[in-house]
Design an enzyme around this catalytic site. Structure first.
Site, mmCIF file in Angstrom:
data_model
loop_
_atom_site.group_PDB
_atom_site.id
_atom_site.type_symbol
_atom_site.label_atom_id
_atom_site.label_comp_id
_atom_site.label_asym_id
_atom_site.label_seq_id
_atom_site.Cartn_x
_atom_site.Cartn_y
_atom_site.Cartn_z
ATOM 1 N N ARG A 124 0.847 -1.199 0.000
ATOM 2 C CA ARG A 124 0.000 0.000 0.000
ATOM 3 C C ARG A 124 0.881 1.248 0.000
ATOM 4 O O ARG A 124 1.042 1.916 1.016
ATOM 5 C CB ARG A 124 -0.923 -0.014 1.219
ATOM 6 C CG ARG A 124 -1.922 -1.168 1.237
ATOM 7 C CD ARG A 124 -2.923 -1.026 0.110
ATOM 8 N NE ARG A 124 -3.922 -2.106 0.098
ATOM 9 C CZ ARG A 124 -5.083 -2.062 0.740
ATOM 10 N NH1 ARG A 124 -5.384 -1.003 1.471
ATOM 11 N NH2 ARG A 124 -5.928 -3.049 0.660
ATOM 12 N N GLN A 129 -0.502 2.320 -6.355
ATOM 13 C CA GLN A 129 -1.961 2.464 -6.318
ATOM 14 C C GLN A 129 -2.635 1.883 -7.553
ATOM 15 O O GLN A 129 -3.712 1.300 -7.464
ATOM 16 C CB GLN A 129 -2.338 3.938 -6.151
ATOM 17 C CG GLN A 129 -2.143 4.454 -4.732
ATOM 18 C CD GLN A 129 -2.606 5.890 -4.576
ATOM 19 O OE1 GLN A 129 -2.869 6.576 -5.561
ATOM 20 N NE2 GLN A 129 -2.693 6.344 -3.346
ATOM 21 N N ASP A 132 -3.441 -1.771 -7.154
ATOM 22 C CA ASP A 132 -4.157 -2.151 -5.934
ATOM 23 C C ASP A 132 -5.499 -2.801 -6.263
ATOM 24 O O ASP A 132 -6.562 -2.187 -6.140
ATOM 25 C CB ASP A 132 -4.348 -0.925 -5.042
ATOM 26 C CG ASP A 132 -4.820 -1.287 -3.642
ATOM 27 O OD1 ASP A 132 -5.099 -2.483 -3.397
ATOM 28 O OD2 ASP A 132 -4.911 -0.389 -2.796
ATOM 29 N N SER A 135 -8.113 -3.118 -3.163
ATOM 30 C CA SER A 135 -8.964 -1.961 -2.874
ATOM 31 C C SER A 135 -10.083 -1.831 -3.900
ATOM 32 O O SER A 135 -11.224 -1.508 -3.552
ATOM 33 C CB SER A 135 -8.135 -0.678 -2.848
ATOM 34 O OG SER A 135 -7.307 -0.645 -1.705
ATOM 35 N N TYR A 231 -2.587 4.685 29.544
ATOM 36 C CA TYR A 231 -4.047 4.820 29.589
ATOM 37 C C TYR A 231 -4.643 4.554 28.211
ATOM 38 O O TYR A 231 -5.616 3.809 28.071
ATOM 39 C CB TYR A 231 -4.420 6.227 30.062
ATOM 40 C CG TYR A 231 -5.904 6.497 30.062
ATOM 41 C CD1 TYR A 231 -6.711 6.038 31.097
ATOM 42 C CD2 TYR A 231 -6.494 7.210 29.024
ATOM 43 C CE1 TYR A 231 -8.072 6.268 31.094
ATOM 44 C CE2 TYR A 231 -7.855 7.447 29.012
ATOM 45 C CZ TYR A 231 -8.642 6.987 30.048
ATOM 46 O OH TYR A 231 -9.991 7.216 30.041
#
Length: 385
Positions: A124, A129, A132, A135, A231
């Site tokens: 990625r 692209q 891809d 996707s 946290y």
């Protein structure tokens, strides 16, 4: 000697796509000197491309044996055992290979000396692209999930005012804000539903809200007796563990739930327990796009459509195949881009030090190249021992 590309007819049940469509094949033939594209008879039929269309594009329409006698084999679905047996030393296979789900296929390809390039392993990065495919297919899956849900819901999606009164819009909850989830949100919104999106990753809020949906935030109460970093980590861990419980009231209010949370090579996370399904209104719809990996819903049956607690639960495994025309067109463009990326002087000679080929290469020189797949194969061997 001409470089040859073979495009077989897909044989996996329900697969209607084809790896190269005539327009893309025509462009490849115009771009690459001394190239032959061999298309198996009937390969494009499921995607509404005839043999005559391929012939007009300059392809050779041939039988199955001649198709597999090519330098590069372009496929959609992972190869069957018969197809693996047809491949041999020095050939290149490009396609979806399900490496994490079918590691034994990777080993079989390596044993036969095949260089296999897995489209789902394409990195990625911005430069990749255009390759891809994952996707592109996920976007189609998200769209199709929303359309299918609207078709099955026994109510309107949009707000509707009639002489008999006003009908409220359907409430659609999309779980997971990846490519498929975002497309499902956009499609449901265009259909007029009131849409909500959830993802455990807080940064996705902006993407969800940019499509006009409301972001669902799960509140977790944790004792604040540690530093900020600790946290945050504890909140994340607690949220993951309690997702089904915390999502339940939001699920109960939804008419449609589209779940897309999927981790390649791992069981899908449980987001919808049976209690949540039972709390939904009769006739509600769940479309579980994580069905191939077990599903986000506890009641999902992979590849089936069932009714439980008066809720319709769909477990589709290949929604792009329901839109073969555009799915094949988009997929073909990514396959062509992969082939073009590896061309050197009109020969297919990819640089395996290049990030694109280093990561997408599943097998080469008789070995499985991907570390995760090797690990799965090792685990399988240990289990046998």
């Amino acid at each position: 000697m001409a470089l040859t590309i073979g495009v077989p007819r897909e044989t996996e049940p329900g697969e209607t796509r084809v790896a190269l469509v005539p327009d893309v094949a025509d462009r490849l033939l115009a771009t690459v000197d001394d190239l032959d594209i061999r298309v198996e008879e009937g390969a494009g039929q499921g995607a509404y491309h005839t043999d005559a269309d391929y012939d007009a594009a300059g392809c050779l329409v041939v039988g199955r044996d001649a198709t597999f006698d090519a330098d590069i084999i372009a496929k959609v679905a992972p190869p069957s055992d018969d197809e693996v047996d047809r491949l041999g030393e020095g050939q290149v296979l490009v396609g979806f290979l399900s490496p994490l789900e079918r590691p034994e296929t990777a080993q079989a390809l390596a044993d036969r000396g095949v260089t296999a390039l897995a489209m789902e392993l394409v990195p990625r990065i911005s430069r990749a692209q255009k390759l891809d495919a994952l996707s592109a297919m996920s976007s189609i899956g998200g769209y199709r999930a929303a359309i299918g849900a609207a078709e099955r819901l026994p109510a309107f999606f949009p707000l509707l005012t009639t002489a008999a009164g006003t009908v409220r819009p359907a409430r659609v909850l999309v779980l997971g804000a990846g490519v498929a989830g975002l497309q499902a949100i956009a499609t449901a919104k265009r259909l007029g539903a009131k849409v909500f999106g959830y993802d455990i990753r807080e940064p996705t809020r902006e993407e969800v809200e940019s499509l006009g949906a409301s972001f669902v935030e799960l509140e977790v109460d944790i004792e604040a007796d540690q530093d900020e970093s600790g946290y945050a980590e504890q909140v994340e861990k607690e949220k993951q563990e309690r997702q089904p419980e915390l999502l339940q009231p939001h699920l109960a209010e939804a008419d449609v739930v589209i779940s897309t949370a999927l981790i390649p090579g791992q069981p899908a996370p449980l987001l919808i327990n049976e209690e949540a399904v039972a709390a939904m209104d009769p006739g509600s719809v769940i479309v579980d796009l994580a069905a191939p990996n077990g599903g986000n819903c506890a009641l999902t049956e992979t590849g089936e459509e069932i009714v439980a607690h008066n809720v319709q639960i769909l477990g589709p495994t290949n929604l792009p195949a329901e839109m073969p025309v555009h799915a094949s067109e988009l997929y073909a463009k990514t396959v062509a881009a992969m082939i073009e990326e590896g061309l050197e002087a009109d020969a297919f000679a990819p640089d395996f030090d290049d990030e694109i080929f280093a990561e997408s290469c599943l097998t080469r020189d008789g070995t499985v190249q991907n570390d995760r797949v090797r690990g799965l194969l090792g685990t399988a061997e240990e289990a046998k021992a």
